[in-house]
Motif scaffolding. Structure first.
Motif, PDB file in Angstrom:
ATOM      1  N   ASN A 138      65.709  68.183  60.971  1.00 35.34           N
ATOM      2  CA  ASN A 138      64.368  67.644  60.791  1.00 35.34           C
ATOM      3  C   ASN A 138      64.077  67.643  59.297  1.00 35.34           C
ATOM      4  N   GLY A 141      59.139  63.916  58.278  1.00 33.32           N
ATOM      5  CA  GLY A 141      58.840  63.250  59.547  1.00 33.32           C
ATOM      6  C   GLY A 141      60.059  62.633  60.213  1.00 33.32           C
ATOM      7  N   HIS A 143      63.981  62.723  61.988  1.00 35.60           N
ATOM      8  CA  HIS A 143      64.949  63.523  62.736  1.00 35.60           C
ATOM      9  C   HIS A 143      66.303  62.833  62.606  1.00 35.60           C
ATOM     10  N   LYS A 152      65.636  58.898  62.982  1.00 33.80           N
ATOM     11  CA  LYS A 152      64.393  58.505  63.667  1.00 33.80           C
ATOM     12  C   LYS A 152      63.194  58.994  62.859  1.00 33.80           C
ATOM     13  N   ASN A 154      59.302  59.727  63.120  1.00 38.21           N
ATOM     14  CA  ASN A 154      58.212  59.955  64.070  1.00 38.21           C
ATOM     15  C   ASN A 154      58.533  59.325  65.431  1.00 38.21           C
ATOM     16  N   ASP A 155      57.692  58.412  65.911  1.00 41.53           N
ATOM     17  CA  ASP A 155      57.920  57.817  67.231  1.00 41.53           C
ATOM     18  C   ASP A 155      58.530  56.421  67.155  1.00 41.53           C
ATOM     19  N   GLU A 156      59.004  56.040  65.970  1.00 37.27           N
ATOM     20  CA  GLU A 156      59.603  54.704  65.826  1.00 37.27           C
ATOM     21  C   GLU A 156      61.000  54.672  66.447  1.00 37.27           C
ATOM     22  N   GLU A 157      61.501  53.447  66.617  1.00 42.66           N
ATOM     23  CA  GLU A 157      62.866  53.288  67.118  1.00 42.66           C
ATOM     24  C   GLU A 157      63.852  53.841  66.097  1.00 42.66           C
TER      25      GLU A 157
END
Length: 235
Positions: A138, A141, A143, A152, A154-157
């Motif tokens: 991590n 923001g 991963h 990756k 946050n929540d993006e592709e």
């Protein structure tokens, strides 16, 4: 490099020089074991774990080259520095063939020895870290899954990284907020350290910087002449 608790095997047959050098290294926070010849040096080596071996070349009973070969049979990775009064090219080459990491001709500046020890221990620590099995990180923001080569935010592709992008970012993540030596990345990823591979790495660093721009707390800094730092600022 923290010298404290770093254990040095010093093998030197000149008793006066050996004691002076041991005291100097001890004053600089190294834990030094002194042996007076190659046979005693190998016995002491077998009984303890050392971070570096400093070996005189010209010794009775067993010379430094023979001792280095025996040490290498027991431990392929412990760094070895040779001390010698010889300056002939053949002897220098023989020393490296015996497994030397570095070479100092007597008389030498003790501060130069300290710098060589620092460089060797930093390189050893970086190589150990680079060989770790960790593959998930991590970073701010982001991963990173270096096994799947996914980055990756946050929540993006997730982005699929190229093999070299992936390995380079993994090395940077392993050294987060610390120096990742340029030569480490070049030898681990490109298998060579020359002008062309160095320029190639700079191109990949630029690509990674573009990916990481999405998070303004994450930055790759260029440490001139040394390498890079992946910095994650805490808020």
């Amino acid at each position: 490099m923290e010298a404290a608790n770093k254990k040095i095997l010093l093998v030197e047959d000149d008793p006066n020089f050996g004691i002076v050098l041991k005291d100097y290294l001890s004053m600089n926070d190294f834990d030094v074991t002194l042996a007076k010849n190659g046979m005693e040096g190998f016995e002491k080596f077998k009984k303890d774990n050392f971070d570096v071996c400093i070996l005189d070349v010209m010794m009775p009973y067993k010379d430094g080259f023979t001792l280095a070969k025996e040490i290498r049979e027991k431990n392929e990775h412990v760094p070895i520095i040779f001390l010698t009064a010889k300056t002939m090219k053949e002897d220098v080459l023989k020393g490296y063939k015996a497994g030397a990491d570095d070479y100092l001709n007597k008389p030498f500046d003790s501060e130069v020895l300290l710098m060589k020890l620092k460089a060797i221990l930093q390189r050893k620590a970086s190589n150990t870290l680079a060989d770790s099995k960790q593959f998930e990180f991590n970073v701010g923001g982001f991963h990173l899954n270096s096994k799947l080569r996914f980055l990756k935010f946050n929540d993006e592709e997730p982005i699929k990284l190229s093999p070299k992008e992936n390995e380079l970012l993994r090395l940077l993540a392993l050294h987060e907020n610390d120096l990742m030596p340029r030569e480490l990345a070049l030898t681990k990823i490109w298998r060579d350290d020359n002008y062309f591979t160095s320029r190639s790495m700079d191109v990949y660093i630029a690509k990674l910087r573009k990916y990481l721009k999405k998070d303004d707390t994450v930055e790759i800094l260029n440490i001139h002449g040394e390498g890079f730092r992946l910095v994650v600022k805490t808020t």
